[in-house]
Scaffold this motif. Structure first.
Motif, PDB file in Angstrom:
ATOM      1  N   LEU A 254       8.163   8.594  -2.979  1.00 29.92           N
ATOM      2  CA  LEU A 254       8.529   9.028  -4.331  1.00 29.92           C
ATOM      3  C   LEU A 254       9.972   9.518  -4.337  1.00 29.92           C
ATOM      4  N   HIS A 255      10.768   8.904  -5.192  1.00 25.48           N
ATOM      5  CA  HIS A 255      12.187   9.243  -5.313  1.00 25.48           C
ATOM      6  C   HIS A 255      12.372  10.162  -6.520  1.00 25.48           C
ATOM      7  N   ILE A 256      13.109  11.265  -6.325  1.00 21.84           N
ATOM      8  CA  ILE A 256      13.283  12.263  -7.388  1.00 21.84           C
ATOM      9  C   ILE A 256      14.764  12.501  -7.646  1.00 21.84           C
TER      10      ILE A 256
ATOM     11  N   ILE B 109       9.160   5.038  -7.826  1.00 23.41           N
ATOM     12  CA  ILE B 109       8.560   4.647  -6.557  1.00 23.41           C
ATOM     13  C   ILE B 109       9.538   3.745  -5.810  1.00 23.41           C
ATOM     14  N   CYS B 110       9.762   4.050  -4.515  1.00 21.69           N
ATOM     15  CA  CYS B 110      10.709   3.281  -3.708  1.00 21.69           C
ATOM     16  C   CYS B 110      10.031   2.762  -2.443  1.00 21.69           C
ATOM     17  N   SER B 111      10.678   1.791  -1.828  1.00 19.32           N
ATOM     18  CA  SER B 111      10.223   1.271  -0.543  1.00 19.32           C
ATOM     19  C   SER B 111      10.701   2.198   0.570  1.00 19.32           C
ATOM     20  N   ILE B 112       9.827   2.513   1.519  1.00 22.95           N
ATOM     21  CA  ILE B 112      10.215   3.393   2.625  1.00 22.95           C
ATOM     22  C   ILE B 112      11.270   2.721   3.500  1.00 22.95           C
ATOM     23  N   LYS B 113      11.102   1.427   3.754  1.00 27.67           N
ATOM     24  CA  LYS B 113      12.047   0.730   4.627  1.00 27.67           C
ATOM     25  C   LYS B 113      13.428   0.621   3.989  1.00 27.67           C
ATOM     26  N   LYS B 114      13.440   0.303   2.701  1.00 29.27           N
ATOM     27  CA  LYS B 114      14.711   0.150   1.997  1.00 29.27           C
ATOM     28  C   LYS B 114      14.670   1.034   0.764  1.00 29.27           C
TER      29      LYS B 114
ATOM     30  N   SER C  41       6.989  11.366   1.056  1.00 25.68           N
ATOM     31  CA  SER C  41       5.818  10.581   1.448  1.00 25.68           C
ATOM     32  C   SER C  41       4.675  10.814   0.467  1.00 25.68           C
ATOM     33  N   ILE C  42       3.906   9.758   0.223  1.00 25.78           N
ATOM     34  CA  ILE C  42       2.822   9.799  -0.760  1.00 25.78           C
ATOM     35  C   ILE C  42       1.481   9.883  -0.043  1.00 25.78           C
ATOM     36  N   HIS C  43       0.638  10.837  -0.471  1.00 27.02           N
ATOM     37  CA  HIS C  43      -0.713  10.979   0.068  1.00 27.02           C
ATOM     38  C   HIS C  43      -1.675  11.167  -1.102  1.00 27.02           C
TER      39      HIS C  43
ATOM     40  N   ASN D  49       0.837  -1.198   0.000  1.00 25.34           N
ATOM     41  CA  ASN D  49       0.000   0.000   0.000  1.00 25.34           C
ATOM     42  C   ASN D  49       0.873   1.250   0.000  1.00 25.34           C
ATOM     43  N   ASN D  50       0.233   2.407  -0.188  1.00 26.42           N
ATOM     44  CA  ASN D  50       0.966   3.670  -0.308  1.00 26.42           C
ATOM     45  C   ASN D  50       1.756   4.025   0.946  1.00 26.42           C
ATOM     46  N   GLU D  51       1.331   3.503   2.105  1.00 23.54           N
ATOM     47  CA  GLU D  51       2.032   3.804   3.351  1.00 23.54           C
ATOM     48  C   GLU D  51       3.428   3.183   3.376  1.00 23.54           C
ATOM     49  N   GLN D  52       3.664   2.207   2.524  1.00 25.85           N
ATOM     50  CA  GLN D  52       4.970   1.557   2.458  1.00 25.85           C
ATOM     51  C   GLN D  52       5.845   2.129   1.346  1.00 25.85           C
TER      52      GLN D  52
END
Length: 205
Positions: free
Chosen positions: A98-100, A138-143, A117-119, A92-95
């Protein structure tokens, strides 16, 4: 202390497996099982410890960006995912974030300091005019080193808000010109009518 939840589920005969959904990663759970039928029920079993593991996410698991646009008035980047992409069923989006990467010449790109963070499929970000070339993923927040496929933001998307503003100004200007033209025509008709009436009166005299 543990929070206990009772799952009442009617299972087919000779069922030996059951999947419990929505468990947290790397967490310890204690399970107890009991069964019942038309003849009665058996006591609860002893506690069965189950340790969940961390889910493994690869770049192939991340959704792919499709369209990106920028709202210069509110400083929002808005994007859509590739149609038919079913990766969000797993993540889901909470995980996600956005990488720029941005560049001033289109050759050398530098990464911004944070993964945003994505909202509701958008992120708050100020677009700098010195960096007209942008790449998004799109990237993973944890990694955050695990990212999906990059896409470029097209120039027409970047300038979408400006283009809309120019079109709005042009339409308003045309409307004003039309109103002024109608007023001029009405005044000319009245002046001509008045002049004709004056000429008729002179002729009658």
């Amino acid at each position: 202390t543990f929070n206990s939840t009772i799952i009442n589920e009617q299972l087919p005969f000779n069922t030996y497996e059951y999947t419990v959904k929505d468990l947290n990663e790397t967490s310890l759970y204690m399970f107890r099982i009991k069964s019942m039928n038309i003849y009665g029920e058996i006591p609860w079993s002893n506690d069965i410890p189950v340790q969940t593991i961390e889910s493994i996410i690869t770049s192939d698991d991340l959704p792919q960006l499709h369209v990106i646009s920028y709202n210069s008035k509110e400083n929002y980047l808005h994007f859509d995912y590739l149609p038919g992409d079913d990766h969000l069923r797993k993540i889901n989006n909470e995980q996600l974030c956005l990488h720029i990467r941005q560049s001033s010449d289109g050759n050398i790109y530098q990464t911004i300091n944070q993964c945003l963070s994505i909202h509701n499929n958008r992120v708050k970000w100020f677009l700098e005019k010195d960096f007209p070339y942008l790449k998004f993923s799109i990237c993973s927040i944890k990694k955050q080193n695990i990212c999906g496929q990059e896409i470029d933001m097209k120039e027409e998307s970047n300038n979408r808000s400006t283009t809309a503003m120019i079109i709005g100004i042009a339409v308003t200007t045309c409307f004003l010109i039309l109103i002024i033209s109608i007023i001029i025509v009405i005044l000319c008709c009245r002046w001509r009518k008045k002049r004709l009436t004056s000429n008729v009166n002179r002729t009658n005299k």
